[in-house]
Enzyme design. Structure first.
Site, PDB file in Angstrom:
ATOM      1  N   ARG A 129      10.953   6.868   2.649  1.00 41.99           N
ATOM      2  CA  ARG A 129      10.247   7.204   3.895  1.00 41.99           C
ATOM      3  C   ARG A 129      11.057   8.285   4.582  1.00 41.99           C
ATOM      4  NH1 ARG A 129       7.777   3.160   8.374  1.00 41.99           N
ATOM      5  NH2 ARG A 129       6.314   3.010   6.645  1.00 41.99           N
ATOM      6  N   HIS A 156       0.439   8.703   3.666  1.00 44.32           N
ATOM      7  CA  HIS A 156       0.940   7.330   3.537  1.00 44.32           C
ATOM      8  C   HIS A 156       0.116   6.644   2.441  1.00 44.32           C
ATOM      9  CE1 HIS A 156       3.043   3.792   4.401  1.00 44.32           C
ATOM     10  NE2 HIS A 156       2.695   3.549   5.644  1.00 44.32           N
ATOM     11  N   GLN A 159      -0.172   2.726   2.116  1.00 42.97           N
ATOM     12  CA  GLN A 159      -1.025   2.091   3.126  1.00 42.97           C
ATOM     13  C   GLN A 159      -2.491   2.225   2.728  1.00 42.97           C
ATOM     14  OE1 GLN A 159      -0.032   0.396   6.115  1.00 42.97           O
ATOM     15  NE2 GLN A 159      -2.152  -0.252   5.814  1.00 42.97           N
ATOM     16  N   ASP A 240      -5.448   4.025  14.512  1.00 44.96           N
ATOM     17  CA  ASP A 240      -3.991   4.006  14.393  1.00 44.96           C
ATOM     18  C   ASP A 240      -3.409   4.536  15.699  1.00 44.96           C
ATOM     19  OD1 ASP A 240      -1.426   3.777  13.389  1.00 44.96           O
ATOM     20  OD2 ASP A 240      -1.620   5.362  11.893  1.00 44.96           O
ATOM     21  N   CYS A 279      -3.304  -0.210  10.646  1.00 41.91           N
ATOM     22  CA  CYS A 279      -2.187  -0.308   9.696  1.00 41.91           C
ATOM     23  C   CYS A 279      -0.923  -0.892  10.327  1.00 41.91           C
ATOM     24  CB  CYS A 279      -1.896   1.059   9.087  1.00 41.91           C
ATOM     25  SG  CYS A 279      -1.595   2.344  10.314  1.00 41.91           S
ATOM     26  N   ARG A 307       0.044  -4.809   1.310  1.00 43.97           N
ATOM     27  CA  ARG A 307       1.020  -3.780   0.975  1.00 43.97           C
ATOM     28  C   ARG A 307       1.852  -4.206  -0.238  1.00 43.97           C
ATOM     29  NH1 ARG A 307       2.579  -0.153   4.813  1.00 43.97           N
ATOM     30  NH2 ARG A 307       3.773   0.705   3.072  1.00 43.97           N
TER      31      ARG A 307
HETATM   32  N1   CP Z   1       2.083   0.334   8.307  1.00 46.38           N
HETATM   33  C1   CP Z   1       3.397   0.577   8.046  1.00 46.38           C
HETATM   34  O1   CP Z   1       3.773   1.442   7.246  1.00 46.38           O
HETATM   35  O2   CP Z   1       4.241  -0.280   8.698  1.00 46.38           O
HETATM   36  P1   CP Z   1       5.822  -0.037   8.839  1.00 46.38           P
HETATM   37  O3   CP Z   1       6.000   1.261   9.573  1.00 46.38           O
HETATM   38  O4   CP Z   1       6.322  -1.223   9.616  1.00 46.38           O
HETATM   39  O5   CP Z   1       6.425   0.037   7.468  1.00 46.38           O
END
Ligand code: CP
Length: 321
Positions: A129, A156, A159, A240, A279, A307
């Site tokens: 990330r 992402h 997700q 979101d 999400c 996930r």
């Molecule tokens: N939705 C998501 O990626 O959650 P986090 O940022 O907590 O990993």
């Protein structure tokens, strides 16, 4: 007397040679964008994820990644991505190694390319990330082991896969569903819109004037500035956060997105059976009301749970022997 019922046998997900070539569709590849899961690999990953989800907790998946190790690098905070990847790797018999950006001096002490090359000395795959997508591309170019996007400013994909699995579980299909996104055409939207449209989902978005999706997505979605028009008759309504980490124009964004809250009044324009998606993390009272997020139509927690199996399916496909 206690009677112990025999558990019905569920075949293990096949991630090795399958005979039809499907399990090797992604072997050794990177997943930097949802487009990297091309062609038949997308339904294959979702199918594998569904089988992993069904097999979860039976303790019989540990052979899938036995002897493999996966680095999980987080330059940004995470709850769901970090926990689901770490536990997901362990459940498949692999060894996760979790690293935070500051812990290894990511981008300061050592360049992203050298971090990736260093990790390659020890691990079989890198999950990262990072703030800027170009940094992820730099890492992938520097290493021969698969690199997986765990969120960048551009996409992402993990997700989006979890969201599609959630919709398929709820509706039994994806083709023909109508998905309305309300708010920011952000990284999650980009991955989801591209993948969902490939699988026959009709995707609409309601966004404030001047904040339309970029050209890569605009061609596969219907855009409007009216939330009620986007949501009309939809099977699923997704939103979101309006302000993400790193957004320096928080006040301006909140002003722009005012009026784009997914609340009970907006949900009344959707189909009677419509579900609400988010999400997470969420800001109740901004992009979604507490009544909707915590209400019976919300699948936010199912999305979070999914996930884990989708990421297991991606890892299994990339590391197929
Ligand atoms: N939705 C998501 O990626 O959650 P986090 O940022 O907590 O990993």
């Amino acid at each position: 007397m206690t009677t112990v019922e025999a558990r019905p046998h569920t075949p293990l997900p096949r991630v090795g040679p399958s005979g039809d070539g499907s399990s090797s569709l992604l072997a050794g590849r990177d997943v930097l964008t949802i487009g990297d899961i091309a062609g038949d690999a997308l339904p294959f990953v979702l199918q594998t994820a569904a089988r992993f989800a069904a097999a979860r907790g039976r303790g019989d998946l540990r052979g899938v990644l036995a002897g493999r190790s996966v680095a999980l690098l987080f330059e940004r905070p995470s709850l769901r991505t970090r926990v689901s990847f770490e536990l997901g790797v362990r459940e498949l018999g692999g060894e996760p190694v979790v690293l935070s950006g500051p812990e290894i001096g990511f981008g300061g002490r050592e360049s992203p390319a050298d971090v990736a090359r260093g990790l390659e000395c020890y691990v079989d795959a890198v999950v990262a990330r990072v703030v800027r997508h170009s940094v992820l591309e730099e890492m992938a170019a520097a290493t021969s082991v698969p690199v997986i996007n765990a969120l960048t400013d551009h996409e992402h994909p993990c997700q989006a896969l979890a969201d599609l699995l959630t919709l398929r579980q709820r509706f039994g299909r994806l083709a023909g569903l109508r998905l309305a996104w309300v708010g920011d055409p952000n990284n999650v939207f980009r991955s989801l819109a591209i993948a969902a449209s490939r699988l026959g989902v009709e995707v609409r978005i309601a966004h404030p004037p001047g904040r339309a999706p970029d050209a890569a997505v605009a061609g596969v979605v219907r855009s409007t500035t009216d939330p009620r028009e986007a949501v009309a008759g939809a099977d699923a309504v997704y939103t979101d956060v309006w302000v993400s980490i790193g957004d320096e124009d928080a006040d301006e964004r909140r002003r722009a997105f005012a009026g784009y809250t997914v609340d009970a009044a907006l949900m009344r324009h959707a189909a009677p059976h419509a579900v609400a998606l988010h999400c997470l993390p969420a800001h109740r009272g901004e992009e979604i009301s507490a009544e909707v997020l915590d209400g019976p139509r919300s699948l936010a927690w199912e999305q979070a749970a999914n996930r884990l199996p989708v990421q297991q399916a991606v890892l299994a496909a990339l590391l197929a022997r």
